[in-house]
Design a protein around this motif. Structure first.
Motif: not given
Length: 212
Positions: A63, A65, A85, A89
């Motif tokens: 995923t 970053v 953000t 995450y």
């Protein structure tokens, strides 16, 4: 084996692992959660260890970053957006990361996989500060490694442990990104305010003259 079934097994493994950890996440529980039989699970992944490693790679490590923009026209705003953000995450993967950290001594490879995202975020932050230095906006003598370490540790702890230690972290939760960025910017020698264009240009010119 269809991709849909494989993804269903991986998603089920993530839910079960987040609740029970490696030992408690039996193949029977995962198969039941995925609504498949155990034979299908073993045919697809070979073993429980391989299944859970694949789960961590797809659910956490793979995923992305986001990188920090190199635009320094408003570094505080950009870094605050990025910080929010990254916190989102980490909070989204908190249960999985906590389980892998708790089992790090027994399964170090799993812990490394789960922490690939935070490591990538830290590298992005170092590059951002280097760019600020190139622009004359950050103190060339600042201890960037320590500042980055503290910033990343604050975000990591916030995302993983705010629910059990809420008073340790900035309140309200929505204010955390700005407060972390303010402290970080001071640590690297940049005022935590958006500099007007003329003031910024004068500061850059003065820093460059001093460095010659």
């Amino acid at each position: 084996m269809s991709e849909e079934i494989r993804n269903r097994i991986l998603a089920a493994a993530a839910r079960v692992y987040a609740q029970y950890g490696f030992r408690g996440a039996t193949t029977r529980l995962i198969a039941t959660e995925a609504d498949v039989n155990e034979v299908t699970l073993f045919r697809t992944f070979g073993s429980k260890a391989e299944l859970l490693q694949a789960m961590l790679q797809t659910q956490v490590a793979a995923t992305a970053v986001p990188m920090i923009s190199s635009d320094t026209s408003d570094p505080v705003k950009e870094l605050t957006r990025w910080c929010a953000t990254v916190l989102e995450y980490l909070r989204g993967h908190a249960h999985l990361i906590r389980k892998t950290i708790a089992e790090a001594e027994e399964r170090p490879d799993a812990a490394c996989a789960a922490c690939e995202g935070p490591n990538s975020a830290g590298h992005s932050l170092v590059l951002f500060v280097e760019h600020l230095r190139d622009e004359g906006l950050a103190d060339p003598d600042a201890d960037v490694e320590t500042a980055v370490s503290m910033f990343m540790s604050a975000m990591f702890g916030d995302a993983l442990y705010r629910d059990v230690m809420p008073h340790v972290f900035p309140q309200p939760v929505e204010a955390a990104p700005e407060k972390y960025v303010t402290t970080f910017m001071r640590a690297v020698g940049l005022r935590a305010t958006v500099l007007p264009d003329r003031s910024r240009q004068a500061r850059v010119a003065g820093t460059r003259r001093r460095s010659r």
